[in-house]
Motif scaffolding. Structure first.
Motif, mmCIF file in Angstrom:
data_model
loop_
_atom_site.group_PDB
_atom_site.id
_atom_site.type_symbol
_atom_site.label_atom_id
_atom_site.label_comp_id
_atom_site.label_asym_id
_atom_site.label_seq_id
_atom_site.Cartn_x
_atom_site.Cartn_y
_atom_site.Cartn_z
ATOM 1 N N ASP A 36 45.487 45.453 25.639
ATOM 2 C CA ASP A 36 45.410 44.160 26.321
ATOM 3 C C ASP A 36 44.042 43.903 26.941
ATOM 4 O O ASP A 36 43.284 44.827 27.215
ATOM 5 C CB ASP A 36 46.479 44.095 27.418
ATOM 6 C CG ASP A 36 47.845 43.724 26.855
ATOM 7 O OD1 ASP A 36 48.019 43.821 25.624
ATOM 8 O OD2 ASP A 36 48.731 43.342 27.649
ATOM 9 N N ASP A 37 43.806 42.621 27.182
ATOM 10 C CA ASP A 37 42.651 42.130 27.951
ATOM 11 C C ASP A 37 41.316 42.366 27.240
ATOM 12 O O ASP A 37 40.298 42.597 27.884
ATOM 13 C CB ASP A 37 42.627 42.727 29.378
ATOM 14 C CG ASP A 37 43.880 42.384 30.156
ATOM 15 O OD1 ASP A 37 44.611 41.462 29.727
ATOM 16 O OD2 ASP A 37 44.144 43.035 31.179
ATOM 17 N N HIS A 101 46.298 36.384 24.471
ATOM 18 C CA HIS A 101 46.807 36.865 25.757
ATOM 19 C C HIS A 101 46.422 35.860 26.844
ATOM 20 O O HIS A 101 46.205 36.235 27.977
ATOM 21 C CB HIS A 101 46.222 38.254 26.023
ATOM 22 C CG HIS A 101 46.842 39.019 27.158
ATOM 23 N ND1 HIS A 101 48.175 38.982 27.470
ATOM 24 C CD2 HIS A 101 46.282 39.872 28.070
ATOM 25 C CE1 HIS A 101 48.408 39.769 28.515
ATOM 26 N NE2 HIS A 101 47.277 40.312 28.893
ATOM 27 N N HIS A 105 44.656 34.500 32.055
ATOM 28 C CA HIS A 105 45.649 35.497 32.487
ATOM 29 C C HIS A 105 46.525 34.983 33.632
ATOM 30 O O HIS A 105 46.744 35.683 34.628
ATOM 31 C CB HIS A 105 44.916 36.784 32.902
ATOM 32 C CG HIS A 105 45.704 38.042 32.635
ATOM 33 N ND1 HIS A 105 46.651 38.519 33.507
ATOM 34 C CD2 HIS A 105 45.698 38.906 31.593
ATOM 35 C CE1 HIS A 105 47.171 39.639 33.026
ATOM 36 N NE2 HIS A 105 46.618 39.890 31.852
ATOM 37 N N HIS A 234 45.004 49.264 27.852
ATOM 38 C CA HIS A 234 43.995 48.241 28.160
ATOM 39 C C HIS A 234 42.631 48.720 27.679
ATOM 40 O O HIS A 234 42.393 49.928 27.587
ATOM 41 C CB HIS A 234 43.955 47.955 29.663
ATOM 42 C CG HIS A 234 45.175 47.231 30.163
ATOM 43 N ND1 HIS A 234 46.357 47.883 30.410
ATOM 44 C CD2 HIS A 234 45.394 45.917 30.405
ATOM 45 C CE1 HIS A 234 47.268 46.992 30.807
ATOM 46 N NE2 HIS A 234 46.712 45.790 30.808
HETATM 47 ZN ZN LIG Z 1 46.797 41.520 30.567
#
Ligand SMILES: [Zn+2]
Length: 427
Positions: A36-37, A101, A105, A234
């Motif tokens: 993620d991210d 995503h 956020h 992440h």
């Molecule tokens: Zn995230």
């Protein structure tokens, strides 16, 4: 004769294995790695483009060396310039897939849903354009913070947007706290504090191992088999240094890196339950909670059914056994405290079978009571259902009199022997 027949069989077996038998199914628990991210999780900690590229390349090296084909989820606000777009291309060139995503956020449970959708759509448009320029399509979306809505309306509207825009929610079964190690790691590395870095590394590995073990156990118990998993990581600097050991450990504990298509084809992902909460958690904990919810509703229905049956056969004691010793009974005529007093009140008002008649209880609404708990590793989890409120319609029919009917609001607590009524407001 005998030996030549045996020889023929052997020859046939050799021929079959060489030319026609399908490859044996791959061994090991299928595991999809998701990151993620992207491109780099914390722009605040890593403003330097050179550092961002070094982190990206080390993450990709760890994946490449183990044949992992991951899905990276892009938070488009983290894509600041051309150099960051280039980092996304490094992921694509290495054979990984990219999903959306959102842009900034946002937390669906704290953002008006229209605003949340506008932000997530902004992320989708930007990433879809980036992908389509490279002949690729966008398939996956992941909810920021894994928060999918605290109300039915939030959930419904977010899901409708996903369906409209052709994105599939990519769930997580192994929720982890990997990102929480990033800041202590970066601070220790900047001080060149080797001892502290080693300590953070040990905690990172232990925390992920325990999170994986616990959630896999939940999934396997729910489905009674070895469940495939989707691991949440992440794009961090601590990950760049720790993924090699983490991924090796996963392989040693029986995991096999698998693609999104293979893992998502498993029926365990076919029908994710609605999970209305102000926090997010892994899929298995959501399913476990949904099953507890179903079980609780069935137990409450059965309890009220038994109560109605007891009343209808004239057994006030059995009827009142659903009440807690300290029940508080409220009606337009006043308040009665304690089960014994409630029984006495009923006996006075309904002295015989004829007066009692037959009772029907129709459940109109059930709301279970539970909250957020935190695992020792810091993961938010749905707490056990420990109570419920119920609205029901009661109807008493007596052959020689008119039918009486009204509503009741019950508060129930769940103890070791199941649900008991602690408050009853009947009207
Ligand atoms: Zn995230």
């Amino acid at each position: 004769m005998r030996s030549s027949a045996a020889l023929l069989l052997v020859a046939a077996a050799v021929a079959a294995s060489a030319f026609s038998s399908p490859a044996p199914p791959p061994r090991g628990r299928p595991l999809l790695v998701t990151v993620d991210d992207l491109p780099v999780s914390s722009a605040r900690l890593h403003p330097d483009p050179g550092e961002r590229e070094r982190i990206t390349r080390r993450l990709l090296d760890a994946l490449r060396a183990r044949g992992v084909r991951a899905v990276g989820l892009v938070t488009w606000r983290n894509v600041r310039d051309e150099e960051d777009r280039r980092l996304l291309d490094l992921w694509l060139e290495a054979g990984h897939e990219l999903g959306n995503h959102s842009f900034a956020h946002p937390d669906l449970t704290r953002t008006p849903v229209a605003e949340w959708i506008a932000d997530a759509e902004r992320g989708r448009e930007a990433l879809a354009a980036h992908l389509s320029a490279r002949g690729l399509a966008l398939r996956f979306f992941r909810f920021p913070f894994l928060r999918e809505g605290a109300t039915e309306a939030e959930r419904r509207e977010a899901r409708a947007w996903l369906a409209r825009s052709g994105q599939r929610d990519l769930p997580v079964t192994l929720d982890t706290q990997d990102a929480s190690f990033e800041e202590p790691w970066v601070e220790a590395r900047r001080r060149d504090d080797r001892q502290e870095m080693a300590r953070v590394a040990e905690d990172f590995q232990a925390s992920l191992r325990l999170a994986v073990e616990r959630q896999e156990r939940v999934g396997d118990e729910l489905f009674g088999r070895t469940t495939p998993q989707i691991l949440l990581l992440h794009a961090t600097e601590v990950g760049a240094e720790q993924w090699a050991r983490l991924l090796d450990g996963l392989q040693e504990s029986g995991h096999r890196f698998a693609t999104a298509d293979e893992v998502l084809a498993d029926p365990a992902f076919a029908d994710p339950p609605a999970f209305l909460a102000s926090f997010g958690c892994g899929l298995w904990d959501r399913i476990a909670h949904a099953r507890d919810e179903e079980r609780s509703r069935a137990e409450i229905e059965a309890l009220l059914h038994r109560q109605a049956e007891a009343w209808s056969r004239g057994d006030v004691e059995a009827f009142a056994s659903a009440y807690d010793d300290d029940v508080l009974f409220v009606s337009p005529s006043g308040m009665t405290r304690g089960r014994a007093e409630v029984i006495a009140r009923y006996r006075e008002r309904y002295p015989d079978r004829l007066a009692m008649g037959s009772l029907a209880l129709e459940v109109l609404d059930v709301r279970t009571v539970w909250g957020r708990e935190t695992s020792p590793l810091g993961d938010a989890l749905p707490g056990r259902i420990h109570g419920a409120t119920v609205v029901a319609r009661w109807t008493i029919s007596r052959p020689d009199r008119s039918t009486a009917s009204g509503l009741t609001l019950l508060a129930l607590e769940r103890g070791p022997d199941g649900f008991r009524i602690v408050r009853d407001a009947s009207m």
